[in-house]
Design a protein around this motif. Structure first.
Motif, PDB file in Angstrom:
ATOM      1  N   ARG A 101      14.290  24.354  58.766  1.00 27.23           N
ATOM      2  CA  ARG A 101      14.023  23.576  57.559  1.00 27.23           C
ATOM      3  C   ARG A 101      15.083  22.516  57.272  1.00 27.23           C
ATOM      4  N   LEU A 102      16.108  22.439  58.111  1.00 22.56           N
ATOM      5  CA  LEU A 102      17.137  21.406  57.931  1.00 22.56           C
ATOM      6  C   LEU A 102      17.375  20.692  59.244  1.00 22.56           C
ATOM      7  N   LYS A 103      17.463  19.362  59.170  1.00 25.81           N
ATOM      8  CA  LYS A 103      17.844  18.607  60.364  1.00 25.81           C
ATOM      9  C   LYS A 103      18.972  17.639  59.982  1.00 25.81           C
ATOM     10  N   ARG A 104      19.648  17.141  60.997  1.00 23.67           N
ATOM     11  CA  ARG A 104      20.794  16.264  60.755  1.00 23.67           C
ATOM     12  C   ARG A 104      20.428  15.114  59.796  1.00 23.67           C
ATOM     13  N   GLY A 105      21.299  14.911  58.823  1.00 25.57           N
ATOM     14  CA  GLY A 105      21.083  13.826  57.857  1.00 25.57           C
ATOM     15  C   GLY A 105      20.379  14.280  56.582  1.00 25.57           C
ATOM     16  N   ASP A 106      19.809  15.490  56.598  1.00 30.10           N
ATOM     17  CA  ASP A 106      19.095  15.995  55.414  1.00 30.10           C
ATOM     18  C   ASP A 106      20.046  16.305  54.266  1.00 30.10           C
ATOM     19  N   LEU A 107      19.520  16.177  53.048  1.00 22.49           N
ATOM     20  CA  LEU A 107      20.299  16.546  51.859  1.00 22.49           C
ATOM     21  C   LEU A 107      19.946  17.970  51.424  1.00 22.49           C
ATOM     22  N   LEU A 108      20.990  18.751  51.164  1.00 25.45           N
ATOM     23  CA  LEU A 108      20.854  20.165  50.794  1.00 25.45           C
ATOM     24  C   LEU A 108      21.593  20.393  49.481  1.00 25.45           C
ATOM     25  N   LEU A 109      20.919  21.066  48.547  1.00 21.40           N
ATOM     26  CA  LEU A 109      21.562  21.405  47.275  1.00 21.40           C
ATOM     27  C   LEU A 109      21.535  22.918  47.106  1.00 21.40           C
ATOM     28  N   MET A 110      22.697  23.494  46.757  1.00 16.03           N
ATOM     29  CA  MET A 110      22.787  24.939  46.517  1.00 16.03           C
ATOM     30  C   MET A 110      23.289  25.143  45.093  1.00 16.03           C
ATOM     31  N   THR A 111      22.585  25.963  44.315  1.00 16.49           N
ATOM     32  CA  THR A 111      22.915  26.117  42.894  1.00 16.49           C
ATOM     33  C   THR A 111      22.853  27.585  42.484  1.00 16.49           C
ATOM     34  N   ALA A 112      23.813  27.985  41.641  1.00 16.87           N
ATOM     35  CA  ALA A 112      23.836  29.391  41.201  1.00 16.87           C
ATOM     36  C   ALA A 112      24.280  29.517  39.753  1.00 16.87           C
ATOM     37  N   VAL A 113      23.867  30.636  39.148  1.00 16.75           N
ATOM     38  CA  VAL A 113      24.352  31.062  37.830  1.00 16.75           C
ATOM     39  C   VAL A 113      24.721  32.528  37.959  1.00 16.75           C
ATOM     40  N   GLY A 114      25.811  32.930  37.312  1.00 13.62           N
ATOM     41  CA  GLY A 114      26.172  34.350  37.406  1.00 13.62           C
ATOM     42  C   GLY A 114      27.111  34.797  36.312  1.00 13.62           C
ATOM     43  N   GLY A 115      27.598  36.016  36.463  1.00 11.69           N
ATOM     44  CA  GLY A 115      28.507  36.622  35.490  1.00 11.69           C
ATOM     45  C   GLY A 115      29.702  35.717  35.247  1.00 11.69           C
ATOM     46  N   GLY A 116      30.155  35.732  34.026  1.00 12.02           N
ATOM     47  CA  GLY A 116      31.302  34.876  33.652  1.00 12.02           C
ATOM     48  C   GLY A 116      31.223  34.458  32.196  1.00 12.02           C
ATOM     49  N   LEU A 117      30.175  33.706  31.861  1.00 10.78           N
ATOM     50  CA  LEU A 117      29.121  33.189  32.750  1.00 10.78           C
ATOM     51  C   LEU A 117      29.650  32.001  33.550  1.00 10.78           C
ATOM     52  N   THR A 118      29.239  31.960  34.799  1.00 15.91           N
ATOM     53  CA  THR A 118      29.630  30.887  35.699  1.00 15.91           C
ATOM     54  C   THR A 118      28.368  30.183  36.180  1.00 15.91           C
ATOM     55  N   TRP A 119      28.500  28.904  36.510  1.00 17.10           N
ATOM     56  CA  TRP A 119      27.390  28.235  37.168  1.00 17.10           C
ATOM     57  C   TRP A 119      27.893  27.010  37.921  1.00 17.10           C
ATOM     58  N   GLY A 120      27.144  26.602  38.916  1.00 19.61           N
ATOM     59  CA  GLY A 120      27.602  25.460  39.694  1.00 19.61           C
ATOM     60  C   GLY A 120      26.641  25.085  40.789  1.00 19.61           C
ATOM     61  N   SER A 121      26.905  23.912  41.356  1.00 21.22           N
ATOM     62  CA  SER A 121      25.999  23.353  42.342  1.00 21.22           C
ATOM     63  C   SER A 121      26.816  22.591  43.383  1.00 21.22           C
ATOM     64  N   ALA A 122      26.399  22.680  44.638  1.00 19.19           N
ATOM     65  CA  ALA A 122      27.104  21.983  45.726  1.00 19.19           C
ATOM     66  C   ALA A 122      26.094  21.177  46.532  1.00 19.19           C
ATOM     67  N   LEU A 123      26.458  19.912  46.792  1.00 18.79           N
ATOM     68  CA  LEU A 123      25.561  18.982  47.487  1.00 18.79           C
ATOM     69  C   LEU A 123      26.111  18.671  48.879  1.00 18.79           C
ATOM     70  N   PHE A 124      25.282  18.856  49.890  1.00 19.18           N
ATOM     71  CA  PHE A 124      25.699  18.634  51.282  1.00 19.18           C
ATOM     72  C   PHE A 124      24.751  17.678  51.987  1.00 19.18           C
ATOM     73  N   ARG A 125      25.310  16.903  52.924  1.00 19.88           N
ATOM     74  CA  ARG A 125      24.459  16.226  53.907  1.00 19.88           C
ATOM     75  C   ARG A 125      24.631  16.971  55.213  1.00 19.88           C
ATOM     76  N   TRP A 126      23.506  17.486  55.731  1.00 20.11           N
ATOM     77  CA  TRP A 126      23.531  18.364  56.907  1.00 20.11           C
ATOM     78  C   TRP A 126      23.973  17.576  58.132  1.00 20.11           C
ATOM     79  N   ALA A 127      24.906  18.134  58.879  1.00 18.80           N
ATOM     80  CA  ALA A 127      25.567  17.335  59.918  1.00 18.80           C
ATOM     81  C   ALA A 127      25.321  17.813  61.347  1.00 18.80           C
ATOM     82  N   VAL A 128      24.570  18.911  61.504  1.00 15.96           N
ATOM     83  CA  VAL A 128      24.414  19.403  62.886  1.00 15.96           C
ATOM     84  C   VAL A 128      22.945  19.360  63.313  1.00 15.96           C
TER      85      VAL A 128
END
Ligand code: ACO
Length: 333
Positions: A306-333
């Motif tokens: 589901r991922l190929k080189r150059g694709d944009l990937l977003l990962m997002t979470a919420v959890g105890g803390g309360l904590t939350w955050g998101s990380a944005l990647f451009r797939w490189a392999v």
């Protein structure tokens, strides 16, 4: 938009480890006043994996070995190991230290990171800094939790939600610009402690006969409050991170959300106007493995092509803390 970086922190390998033992909702029907239909309809969970007789470090070390094998690396080539977990083998040494020893990564330093279900995205953002600054070439980021160690099997409102599992990535240096981690956004609202916590065993309530009798060594959650918070925050932080990088949800090839509840994932996707086929979902098979959910899901997504080189990937979470955050990647392999 983030400042230009010295080096890119790219993901060069993704792996997972799930224990063999499967516990279905029907198994819970035998020990609790619950039903397969209640659990499925409220959460999307059908079954989960439980680890017997071994600690969290075992799963994390399995992931670490698989990452090394995938890249055909010697353990001595890893410089830093970060393990995101809320179920460490023990208070100290950290689980990351135990993993370092188990895989023989003689040159690495290592530490645990505690941010509950946001642990993996927090650890990813942390690990990437060491690559981007130029001080490190290879950082292992692992999310691992043996939730069965802190699940109260008499509390039907929490124990059916969790499972055991681990996943991780290898972050490596790249001189190519615009690849790997593009940006991240992380948050905390510490006043949310009351909604999701495990009170016993720390310096607030050291372990005692009373703390055991009061069942304080188990996870406690006000599900409805956390649900509402998660639905709002997952979409908010994802959209904010995309917007400040001049992107729209439609630009993403894949969205990997924390797997806590299918209804939270669907509501988040709806708020983001994101097509269903861009959202990775595997909560049905593994439930909520806390630090493990995102790397486990990412590993399965990669296997599914589901991922190929150059694709944009977003990962997002919420959890105890309360904590939350998101990380944005451009797939490189
Ligand atoms: N089986 C049957 N009935 C149950 C169960 C169960 N397993 N659990 C609770 N119920 C009952 C409750 O007792 C309640 O009964 P009542 O109305 O007679 O009082 C009823 O079901 C409804 O309970 P709610 O808690 O209101 O159910 P809700 O629809 O909110 O779903 C759930 C509960 C699934 C926990 C949901 O609130 C949720 O997913 N919350 C978010 C969880 C989460 O994302 N956590 C964050 C990550 S965890 C971490 O960071 C470590």
């Amino acid at each position: 938009m983030a400042e230009p970086k010295r080096y890119g922190a790219i993901i060069t390998a993704v792996e997972r480890y799930l224990p063999d033992k499967i516990v279905t909702n029907h198994d819970f029907e035998q020990i609790l006043d619950t039903s397969d239909s209640w659990i499925r309809e409220r959460t999307g969970i059908v079954e989960r994996r439980l680890l017997e007789g071994k600690p969290t470090s075992f799963m994390a070390a399995q992931v670490a070995r698989r990452l090394l094998a995938r890249r055909q690396l010697d353990p001595a080539e890893v410089e830093l190991i970060i393990v995101a977990t809320i179920t460490p083998d023990m208070f100290f040494p950290s689980t990351a230290c135990l993993v370092q020893d188990q895989i023989g990564a003689g040159r690495a330093w290592a530490f645990d990171l505690s941010a509950a279900c946001s642990g993996f995205v927090y650890a990813l953002a942390t690990g990437a800094q060491f690559i981007e600054s130029g001080t490190h070439r290879r950082v292992m980021v692992i999310g691992a939790d043996k939730m069965s160690a802190i699940m109260d099997m008499q509390d039907r409102s929490t124990c059916v939600l969790f499972g055991d599992g681990a996943g991780g990535v290898l972050l490596e240096r790249s001189a190519e610009s615009g690849m790997g981690m593009l940006d991240f956004e992380m948050h905390v609202d510490g006043s949310g402690c009351e909604y999701l916590h495990m009170k016993g065993g720390g310096s607030l309530v050291p372990a005692s006969h009373e703390s055991v009798d009061q069942r304080l060594h188990y996870i406690r959650q006000e599900g409805r409050a956390v649900f509402k918070f998660a639905v709002i925050r997952m979409a908010q932080v994802s959209l904010s991170l995309l917007a400040r990088n001049g992107l729209k949800p439609g630009d993403l090839a894949l969205f990997v959300p924390h797997q806590a509840n299918l209804r939270i994932i669907e509501a988040t996707a709806e708020r983001m106007h994101l097509a269903r086929d861009k959202v990775m979902v595997n909560i049905d098979r593994y439930a909520n493995t806390t630090g493990g959910t995102i790397p486990i899901a990412l590993s399965e997504a990669c296997e599914q092509g589901r991922l190929k080189r150059g694709d944009l990937l977003l990962m997002t979470a919420v959890g105890g803390g309360l904590t939350w955050g998101s990380a944005l990647f451009r797939w490189a392999v």
